[in-house]
Design an enzyme around this catalytic site. Structure first.
Site, mmCIF file in Angstrom:
data_model
loop_
_atom_site.group_PDB
_atom_site.id
_atom_site.type_symbol
_atom_site.label_atom_id
_atom_site.label_comp_id
_atom_site.label_asym_id
_atom_site.label_seq_id
_atom_site.Cartn_x
_atom_site.Cartn_y
_atom_site.Cartn_z
ATOM 1 N N ASP A 1 0.834 -1.185 0.000
ATOM 2 C CA ASP A 1 0.000 0.000 0.000
ATOM 3 C C ASP A 1 0.883 1.255 0.000
ATOM 4 O OD1 ASP A 1 -2.769 1.100 0.343
ATOM 5 O OD2 ASP A 1 -1.881 1.934 2.166
ATOM 6 N N GLU B 1 0.309 8.163 -7.280
ATOM 7 C CA GLU B 1 0.592 9.299 -8.150
ATOM 8 C C GLU B 1 -0.234 9.145 -9.413
ATOM 9 O OE1 GLU B 1 1.805 12.095 -8.371
ATOM 10 O OE2 GLU B 1 3.332 12.386 -6.845
#
Length: 540
Positions: free
Chosen positions: A199, A267
């Site tokens: 994660d 991102e």
């Protein structure tokens, strides 16, 4: 020998919502184990379990209070061992969600760290003094609203939390923290786990000089709960030290056989591709990485092509992992519904397209049934961002509602108790027991089997054809086998001229006479051929 994960289909299980066997309304390990044959017969190669570790559940398990304990909500360590054993007997690998960047504020490490400035774990978390006016040390934002810093009066300092206040960030600049984290990972590998989904893999390190981020250079994408887009996030994540930690983690996994690590890169755009390339380069870092590129609202041929080609160019040594849905975004048949003839037709199109991509494929529980996003009212919500910002933000509960097994059973067979999120009629109508020979479930089985039987789809390199919207077309080639995959992303019929020598095989909803390929709205086809197969869109 080719690693198992390179062309695998990975099935994500959201444990709270898969199967509840003890009647408390929350899914559990026993329920998952009982339902593993469903995943095996689907044709998947592995299961990814979202967090099952000890947690106060402020963020549904992504706030871990003990890395080496199973939360009683889900069961016991013995039941976990039994799940692993059963999965392996069925030919399934098992990976777990490892949330390493932060813990719960109830973790014993944080409890000790906050006591004083000089205790043994004082430097295990990211602590900083207030600025002279008492404000936070940097301008960094939390993903769940407000600043990424919380003042702790017991310690007399701010601590960093990229997510909830209850999720303090670990200080990976401290080697003792890295040693402790690696030891927790080793604990699960020793129990037979086959790998990790990491994660927020680019959030482990922060800038030690605590420099504030500059404003975003491009036009910001602003959400009510997430102001990250207004900054160029160069100091609060994706620091160069991350690579050294990933090397240590890879060195650990290399001590075991057939382990896989896939990192979630938090991102978007070109920066995500660059990070994925850096994190998967060579043989000493991650096995593969993925971003939210295909989990976005954009559904165009140009976007999908740019995702794949961007990875090819930005991560030439890397290995991609593609998925359309997961526990953090609206289900894709709802998210992209403006492009759908109808839900079932669109579910077939997207399944065929996903299974034709090069790399590892991820599917999210219920996707194989054509499940749509569940409509919820405020009183039914549990997701922190939605509770704070409703109705501007609907949150993630709509994609996390329980799996549906039997249409007419209580809660569609998920639980005999009141489920933690409701099961509603539109979802129950698509239960497993309603999926007949011509169903979405049957199609998923067929298209996964088609992928597995094709060397081109499993191993072939990808070369796109530069056709205009709404057609996505590309060739997968091994050198000895060529297959061109053609998809109509619109609701309007499209006609394509095909050079002689191609044969249509496998699942499709097109008509082909040897020279003209007619695709209905959301139509698709697979063509085998020798050499190149330049396609053109025709008017008739």
């Amino acid at each position: 020998m080719r690693e198992w994960w390179r062309d695998a289909v990975v099935y994500q299980i959201y444990p709270r919502s898969f199967q509840d066997d003890n009647g408390d309304g929350v899914g559990d390990l026993a329920g998952i184990t009982r339902r593993l044959p469903h995943i095996a017969t689907l044709g998947a190669d592995a299961v990814w379990l979202s967090p099952i570790f000890m947690s106060p559940q402020k963020d549904m398990g992504y706030d871990i209070s003990d890395y080496t304990a199973i939360d009683p909500l889900f069961g016991t360590l013995e039941e976990f061992d039994h799940l692993i054993e059963t999965a392996h007997k069925l030919g399934l690998k098992v990976i777990t969600d490892q949330v390493l960047s932060h813990t719960s504020n109830l973790h014993e490490w944080f409890r000790e760290s906050r006591i004083s400035r000089d205790n043994a774990k004082a430097d295990w978390y990211v602590w900083a003094d207030p600025l002279p006016d008492g404000s936070p040390p940097t301008n960094w934002h939390s993903h769940f609203g407000g600043p990424a810093w919380e003042f702790d009066p017991q310690r007399g300092k701010y601590y960093l939390h990229n997510f909830l206040i209850e999720q303090p960030d670990l200080n990976f600049h401290n080697p003792d923290v890295i040693d402790a984290i690696l030891e927790t990972c080793k604990f699960w590998l020793d129990r037979g786990l086959d790998g990790f989904r990491l994660d927020t893999v680019n959030y482990y390190f922060h800038d030690q000089n605590l420099r504030s981020n500059p404003a975003a250079q491009a036009a910001p994408h602003v959400m009510a709960t997430d102001l990250y887009g207004m900054q160029d996030n160069i100091y609060n994540k994706t620091r160069p030290e991350n690579l050294d930690f990933l090397r240590k983690l890879r060195a650990l996994t290399d001590q075991y056989d057939d382990i896989m690590m896939v990192g979630e890169v938090g991102e978007g755009g070109n920066r995500a591709t660059r990070i994925m390339g850096e994190y998967t380069a060579g043989s000493g870092l991650l096995h593969m990485a993925y971003s939210f590129a295909m989990l976005s609202d954009t559904f165009t041929a140009d976007h999908l092509r740019s995702c794949v080609e961007g990875f090819q160019q930005g991560a030439p040594d890397g290995h991609p992992y593609w998925s359309f849905s997961n526990h953090d975004v609206f289900r894709h048949v709802t998210r992209w519904s403006d492009h759908a003839v109808d839900t079932d037709t669109f579910a077939r199109l997207t399944a065929a397209m996903l299974m034709s991509f090069e790399g590892t494929i991820g599917i999210y529980q219920g996707e194989e049934l054509g499940l749509t996003e569940t409509e919820l009212v405020y009183e039914e919500l549990t997701d922190p961002p939605a509770l704070r910002y409703w109705p501007g933000i609907k949150g993630r509960d709509g994609c996390r509602t329980p799996m549906v097994w039997e249409k007419d059973a209580p809660n569609a067979g998920f639980s005999t108790g009141k489920p933690w999120l409701p099961v509603k009629p539109p979802q129950a109508a698509k239960a497993v027991d309603q999926q007949g020979p011509d169903s979405i479930l049957a199609f998923y089985k067929d298209v996964i089997a088609f992928r597995k039987a094709s060397d081109a789809l499993r191993h072939g390199k990808t070369q796109f054809q530069q056709l205009p919207e709404p057609i996505l077309a590309f060739m997968r080639s091994t050198g000895t086998q060529n297959m061109t995959c053609v998809f109509n992303l619109s609701t309007d019929p499209q006609n394509i001229t095909v050079p002689a020598g191609a044969t249509m095989i496998g699942p499709n909803n097109a008509t082909y006479d040897g020279s003209n390929l007619s695709l209905p709205g959301n139509g698709f086809a697979f063509l085998t051929h020798d050499g190149d197969l330049p396609l053109t869109i025709s008017d008739t």
